[in-house]
Design a protein around this motif. Structure first.
Motif, PDB file in Angstrom:
ATOM      1  N   GLU A 126       0.894   4.173  -2.715  1.00  0.00           N
ATOM      2  CA  GLU A 126       0.466   5.682  -2.519  1.00  0.00           C
ATOM      3  C   GLU A 126       1.828   6.454  -3.077  1.00  0.00           C
ATOM      4  O   GLU A 126       1.708   7.465  -3.778  1.00  0.00           O
ATOM      5  CB  GLU A 126       0.486   5.810  -1.096  1.00  0.00           C
ATOM      6  CG  GLU A 126      -0.851   5.209  -0.540  1.00  0.00           C
ATOM      7  CD  GLU A 126      -0.728   5.197   0.940  1.00  0.00           C
ATOM      8  OE1 GLU A 126      -2.082   5.060   1.321  1.00  0.00           O
ATOM      9  OE2 GLU A 126       0.253   5.161   1.649  1.00  0.00           O
TER      10      GLU A 126
ATOM     11  N   GLN B 201      -5.101   4.993  -6.911  1.00  0.00           N
ATOM     12  CA  GLN B 201      -6.164   3.970  -7.411  1.00  0.00           C
ATOM     13  C   GLN B 201      -6.365   4.528  -8.629  1.00  0.00           C
ATOM     14  O   GLN B 201      -6.475   5.550  -9.011  1.00  0.00           O
ATOM     15  CB  GLN B 201      -7.333   4.313  -6.551  1.00  0.00           C
ATOM     16  CG  GLN B 201      -8.519   3.575  -6.643  1.00  0.00           C
ATOM     17  CD  GLN B 201      -9.729   3.952  -5.878  1.00  0.00           C
ATOM     18  OE1 GLN B 201      -9.810   5.096  -5.427  1.00  0.00           O
ATOM     19  NE2 GLN B 201     -10.733   3.175  -5.802  1.00  0.00           N
TER      20      GLN B 201
ATOM     21  N   LEU C  90       0.749  -1.169   0.052  1.00  0.00           N
ATOM     22  CA  LEU C  90      -0.034   0.118   0.073  1.00  0.00           C
ATOM     23  C   LEU C  90       1.049   1.134  -0.114  1.00  0.00           C
ATOM     24  O   LEU C  90       0.703   2.207  -0.689  1.00  0.00           O
ATOM     25  CB  LEU C  90      -1.015  -0.116   1.122  1.00  0.00           C
ATOM     26  CG  LEU C  90      -1.925   1.093   1.312  1.00  0.00           C
ATOM     27  CD1 LEU C  90      -2.660   1.550   0.320  1.00  0.00           C
ATOM     28  CD2 LEU C  90      -2.653   1.291   2.676  1.00  0.00           C
TER      29      LEU C  90
ATOM     30  N   ASP D 170      -7.837   1.480  -0.289  1.00  0.00           N
ATOM     31  CA  ASP D 170      -7.427   1.805  -1.625  1.00  0.00           C
ATOM     32  C   ASP D 170      -6.245   2.704  -1.380  1.00  0.00           C
ATOM     33  O   ASP D 170      -5.869   3.265  -0.312  1.00  0.00           O
ATOM     34  CB  ASP D 170      -8.477   2.689  -2.276  1.00  0.00           C
ATOM     35  CG  ASP D 170      -9.801   1.805  -2.626  1.00  0.00           C
ATOM     36  OD1 ASP D 170      -9.478   0.982  -3.237  1.00  0.00           O
ATOM     37  OD2 ASP D 170     -10.932   2.242  -1.976  1.00  0.00           O
ATOM     38  N   ALA D 171      -5.470   2.981  -2.516  1.00  0.00           N
ATOM     39  CA  ALA D 171      -4.142   3.636  -2.503  1.00  0.00           C
ATOM     40  C   ALA D 171      -4.799   5.222  -2.852  1.00  0.00           C
ATOM     41  O   ALA D 171      -5.243   5.190  -4.262  1.00  0.00           O
ATOM     42  CB  ALA D 171      -3.255   3.167  -3.310  1.00  0.00           C
TER      43      ALA D 171
ATOM     44  N   SER E 197      -8.506  -3.127  -5.412  1.00  0.00           N
ATOM     45  CA  SER E 197      -7.679  -3.513  -4.347  1.00  0.00           C
ATOM     46  C   SER E 197      -8.313  -5.068  -3.923  1.00  0.00           C
ATOM     47  O   SER E 197      -9.199  -5.337  -3.969  1.00  0.00           O
ATOM     48  CB  SER E 197      -8.420  -2.609  -3.290  1.00  0.00           C
ATOM     49  OG  SER E 197      -7.580  -3.061  -1.950  1.00  0.00           O
TER      50      SER E 197
ATOM     51  N   TYR F 113      -3.947  -2.344  -6.206  1.00  0.00           N
ATOM     52  CA  TYR F 113      -4.141  -0.932  -5.598  1.00  0.00           C
ATOM     53  C   TYR F 113      -4.052   0.090  -6.676  1.00  0.00           C
ATOM     54  O   TYR F 113      -4.746   1.152  -6.992  1.00  0.00           O
ATOM     55  CB  TYR F 113      -3.090  -0.545  -4.647  1.00  0.00           C
ATOM     56  CG  TYR F 113      -3.126  -1.192  -3.239  1.00  0.00           C
ATOM     57  CD1 TYR F 113      -4.480  -1.203  -2.456  1.00  0.00           C
ATOM     58  CD2 TYR F 113      -2.081  -1.925  -2.741  1.00  0.00           C
ATOM     59  CE1 TYR F 113      -4.566  -1.777  -1.236  1.00  0.00           C
ATOM     60  CE2 TYR F 113      -2.404  -2.258  -1.498  1.00  0.00           C
ATOM     61  CZ  TYR F 113      -3.521  -2.349  -1.024  1.00  0.00           C
ATOM     62  OH  TYR F 113      -3.736  -3.098   0.443  1.00  0.00           O
TER      63      TYR F 113
END
Length: 328
Positions: A90, A157, A86, A152-153, A146, A141
């Motif tokens: 991000e 996303q 994750l 979620d990122a 996901s 992600y």
């Protein structure tokens, strides 16, 4: 055989240089690569190496991206066992949001460091065992699909940052083939399984949403210079430096001591690491790389320009671009 050319920038902290100078040099190298027509520049995650400034890989990419305009930039690679998927989604989702269409994410299974530093990173040595699952989680992600409901990122996303599997063994080749991802082989420092791994990858490849046909990137060292003597002198300096970096454990070898090591069994191992190195004048380098591309069955060569000085690396980048017919 037509291949693409890219650059692996090791963000080298040279003798007497500071990390800031090394990062300034990386910006200069990426700008020159952009001007001369290379496809992409990648940076690798290494930790606790006094000679490498790219430990915070995503931060380096962001800095270089802010000082360039078009060239693709990415990780070659992020050592995924050191991170939660994750977090990487991000980070690279943020990079793609800020610099759309320019970001790559290469993923490796090794820690990129020693066991003591791995503990300092708060990672479990068995983290590498879940690498295939972690790659799938990360991919989910970035696709906006996901695998963990309700997580979620953001950003990330739906950015679909392209993934690449890095490796130097059959494991990475088989994983890249199974997931339908491009495969980058670290032949610039771990050459032994190159041909076998690429053959396995191409034979087992399954098309995916990201990639319809197999795509191979092979690493190769380059020292292009105006004269053969200059290139060979740079090559000798590079080999001597590797003795101190890989065997010194905090000490620096004199040239005489390094040469003695290079003549020993330990030296034979170091010399094998740089088996795939193009050294010489531009014509000689071009001929070597043409042959190497066929040998590696590669679609793209990612070149690590190993001159001891940034001036030498920039000149090597320029010489190769000119002789390979790259265009900005």
């Amino acid at each position: 055989m037509t291949v693409n050319y890219s650059i692996l920038d090791l963000a080298t902290i040279g003798s007497g240089e500071t990390p800031r100078q090394a990062l300034d040099n990386s910006v200069a190298l990426a700008r020159r690569a952009e001007e001369t027509g290379y496809r992409r520049v990648w940076y690798a995650e290494h930790h606790n190496f006094p000679s490498i400034a790219s430990s915070a890989t995503s931060v380096v990419i962001a800095h270089v991206a802010a000082h360039t305009e078009r060239i693709r930039l990415g990780a070659g690679g992020i050592m995924l066992p050191n991170h939660a998927p994750l977090t990487i989604a991000e980070q690279f989702g943020t990079l793609e949001t800020l610099h759309p269409g320019r970001i790559d994410l290469g993923l490796g299974r090794a820690p990129g460091t020693d066991q003591k530093t791995l503990r300092a990173l708060r990672r479990d040595p068995t983290s590498a065992d879940s690498f295939p699952q972690d790659v799938r989680e990360l991919q989910g992600y970035l696709r906006g699909e996901s695998l963990i409901p309700g997580v979620d990122a953001i950003p990330g996303q739906g950015t679909d940052v392209p993934l690449y599997v890095l490796g130097s063994s059959l494991f990475g080749a088989q994983l890249a083939a199974a997931l339908g991802l491009p495969y980058a082989f670290a032949s610039h420092f771990s050459p032994d399984a190159l041909r076998q791994a690429v053959a396995v990858y191409r034979e087992q490849f399954r098309p995916s949403e990201q990639l319809a046909e197999p795509y191979v990137i092979a690493g190769v060292n380059v020292l292009a210079a105006d004269t053969e003597d200059e290139a060979q002198e740079q090559f000798l300096t590079m080999k001597r430096q590797r003795v101190s970096i890989l065997l010194g454990r905090g000490r620096t070898f004199t040239d005489e001591e390094a040469d003695q090591v290079l003549d020993s069994p330990h030296g034979a191992q170091l010399l094998n690491m740089v088996r795939y190195t193009a050294v010489g004048t531009p014509d000689r380098v071009r001929d070597y790389l043409d042959d190497f591309a066929v040998h590696a069955d590669a679609d793209e060569l990612i070149t690590a320009h190993q001159a001891p000085s940034v001036k030498g690396r920039l000149h090597s980048v320029e010489l190769l671009a000119a002789i390979a017919g790259l265009t900005s």
